[in-house]
Each structure stands twice: as structure tokens, then as C-alpha cells.
Design a protein around this motif. Structure first.
Motif, PDB file in Angstrom:
ATOM      1  N   THR A  93       0.693   2.399 -24.783  1.00 44.06           N
ATOM      2  CA  THR A  93      -0.225   3.142 -23.927  1.00 44.06           C
ATOM      3  C   THR A  93      -1.630   2.582 -24.115  1.00 44.06           C
ATOM      4  O   THR A  93      -2.083   2.401 -25.240  1.00 44.06           O
ATOM      5  N   THR A 130      -1.740   1.401 -18.828  1.00 41.56           N
ATOM      6  CA  THR A 130      -0.330   1.359 -19.196  1.00 41.56           C
ATOM      7  C   THR A 130       0.041   2.639 -19.934  1.00 41.56           C
ATOM      8  O   THR A 130      -0.817   3.306 -20.528  1.00 41.56           O
ATOM      9  N   CYS A 131       1.324   2.951 -19.886  1.00 38.88           N
ATOM     10  CA  CYS A 131       1.794   4.171 -20.537  1.00 38.88           C
ATOM     11  C   CYS A 131       3.270   4.017 -20.882  1.00 38.88           C
ATOM     12  O   CYS A 131       4.026   3.367 -20.149  1.00 38.88           O
ATOM     13  N   ARG A 132       3.673   4.597 -21.984  1.00 37.92           N
ATOM     14  CA  ARG A 132       5.088   4.700 -22.306  1.00 37.92           C
ATOM     15  C   ARG A 132       5.686   5.851 -21.504  1.00 37.92           C
ATOM     16  O   ARG A 132       5.071   6.915 -21.382  1.00 37.92           O
ATOM     17  N   ASP A 135       5.744   9.124 -23.243  1.00 39.05           N
ATOM     18  CA  ASP A 135       4.505   9.895 -23.297  1.00 39.05           C
ATOM     19  C   ASP A 135       4.311  10.758 -22.051  1.00 39.05           C
ATOM     20  O   ASP A 135       3.512  11.698 -22.066  1.00 39.05           O
TER      21      ASP A 135
END
Length: 237
Positions: A93, A130-132, A135
């Protein structure tokens, strides 16, 4: 001119028709693969072909597309119908450089990626968030399509908890040319999350080990017989 004169939803329906006839036969399998009572996720939504199709198979769709140009088209065609996210799913992230190839007509709408592998010639760079997926804490996920031009394994690495908890069916584009890795290694990495892989071949879903991937993947790039979308069903506990 075409984009300014033809309504966005009509353009998208045309794209869906073209993909069914000439591009991705897996779209026709959605009634079989998608649980209509669960949530579907489209990672790398691009023009929205899969998101549009998923809306007809399930009750709720989340679409992820970091390319600003394509996101605006998604919003015009599907705004208010799906949950749209401008972030790029990844295994971290933060922020990253999104690579957009340039053609003779300008920057391409296709093939943008966080991966620099396979980047040839002139290209542009867009800073994106960006991100997981983990999450995002999206629940009741029954289906995920992932097509991010070589960054698919990183997306899944950021979704390990979601995959463990929800056990969705996956459709993942995997290509040697975008990753520099043997196709069998890519498939077995996805299977390591507790899945069995197959692909549409000779008119049916076929276990990937029963397909000569040297002939129909490695040596068949950009031909009608090219196998690049893989369906992964969760193994029973």
C-alpha cells in the motif's frame, strides 16, 4: 470523434460483443463461474468489458482501474452501477509508477501496468496509489478476475487473506511474455493458494496440465489459438 458521438454505454456493449466473438470466450462462462449472491471483483477493469458482464451475473461488482483515461470511460459507462476504485491493487500500500506504452496515435489505452518487464519503446509514467486487496476488507467475495499485464501474482500476494477467507473463483491472465517466467511456474504459484487451474481449450474447460502450453501459449502469442486466461477453482477442504 467516435468517443464524443457514441454514448459510453453503447461503446461498452460493442466491446463486450467483440470480446465474446473474437477475444475472451471465458466471458460466456460467467453464469457457471459466478455466484449471483456474492460480490465480484474486476482487477484491471480497463474499458469495463468484464465489469459490464459481471453486472449481469451477480449483485455487486468492484472495479479497479488506475489508468486515469480508462477510469474516466469506466465512470461514464458504469458510474453508479459498480463500485469504482482508481487505485492499483498490489502487494503493498502506497504509491507506484504506472507504465503506459505510447503508440503512433499517442498513449495507449491498453497494456498499462505497474510492471516494467516487457516495457519497450516510448512510454509514459503516471503516479498512482496502490493498495493491497486485503486492506480493502471487501467481504462475501465469490469471484475475481485479474488482468494487470504481468503484475497478477503481486495482486494475489496482496490478497492472501481474502483468498483464504472467501475462496472466490479466479480468472487470471498469465503470460510468459509479461513476466519473464515459465507459464507452468505462474500457474502453480496461483494454485499454491489452494486452487486447481484450467483453461478454455477445444470448446471446454480443460485442466492446464492436459494442454500443450509450449504450443498453445509460448509459441502461439497473438494467434487465435493463444491460451492466456486461466480459471482457478478453490479446492475443497
Amino acid at each position: 470523434m467516435r468517443h464524443s458521438l457514441v454514448p459510453a454505454d453503447i461503446q461498452l456493449r460493442w466491446r463486450v460483443w467483440q470480446s465474446l466473438r473474437h477475444g475472451e470466450p471465458e466471458l460466456a462462462l460467467l453464469p457457471e463461474l459466478v455466484d449471483p449472491q456474492r460480490v465480484a471483483i474486476d482487477v484491471g477493469a480497463n474499458a469495463g468489458v468484464w465489469s459490464w458482464s459481471l453486472l449481469r451475473a451477480t449483485r455487486e461488482v468492484h472495479a479497479f482501474e488506475p489508468n486515469p483515461k480508462m477510469y474516466s470511460r469506466l465512470e461514464a459507462a458504469l458510474g453508479g452501477k459498480v463500485h469504482l476504485h482508481t487505485v492499483a491493487l498490489s502487494d503493498t500500500t502506497g504509491e507506484a509508477e504506472f507504465i503506459v506504452p505510447k503508440t503512433r496515435r499517442g498513449y495507449s489505452n491498453q497494456h498499462g501496468s505497474l510492471s516494467r518487464l516487457g516495457t519497450n519503446g516510448e512510454h509514459g509514467i503516471v503516479r498512482v496509489k496502490t493498495c493491497r486487496l486485503d486492506d480493502m476488507d471487501i467481504r462475501n467475495v465469490g469471484f475475481m478476475k485479474v488482468d494487470v499485464e504481468g503484475f497478477e501474482c503481486a495482486v494475489l500476494a496482496g490478497a492472501t487473506e481474502t483468498l483464504r477467507r472467501e475462496r472466490p473463483v479466479l480468472v487470471v491472465e498469465l503470460e510468459e511474455r509479461h513476466t519473464g517466467r515459465p507459464i507452468a511456474d505462474l500457474i502453480t504459484e496461483v494454485e499454491s493458494y489452494g486452487y486447481a487451474g484450467s483453461a478454455w481449450f477445444n470448446g471446454r474447460l480443460t485442466p492446464w496440465r492436459d494442454i500443450d502450453l509450449k504450443t498453445f501459449h509460448t509459441e502461439a502469442v497473438e494467434t487465435p489459438r493463444y491460451v492466456f486466461n486461466f480459471v482457478f477453482r478453490p479446492l475443497k477442504d
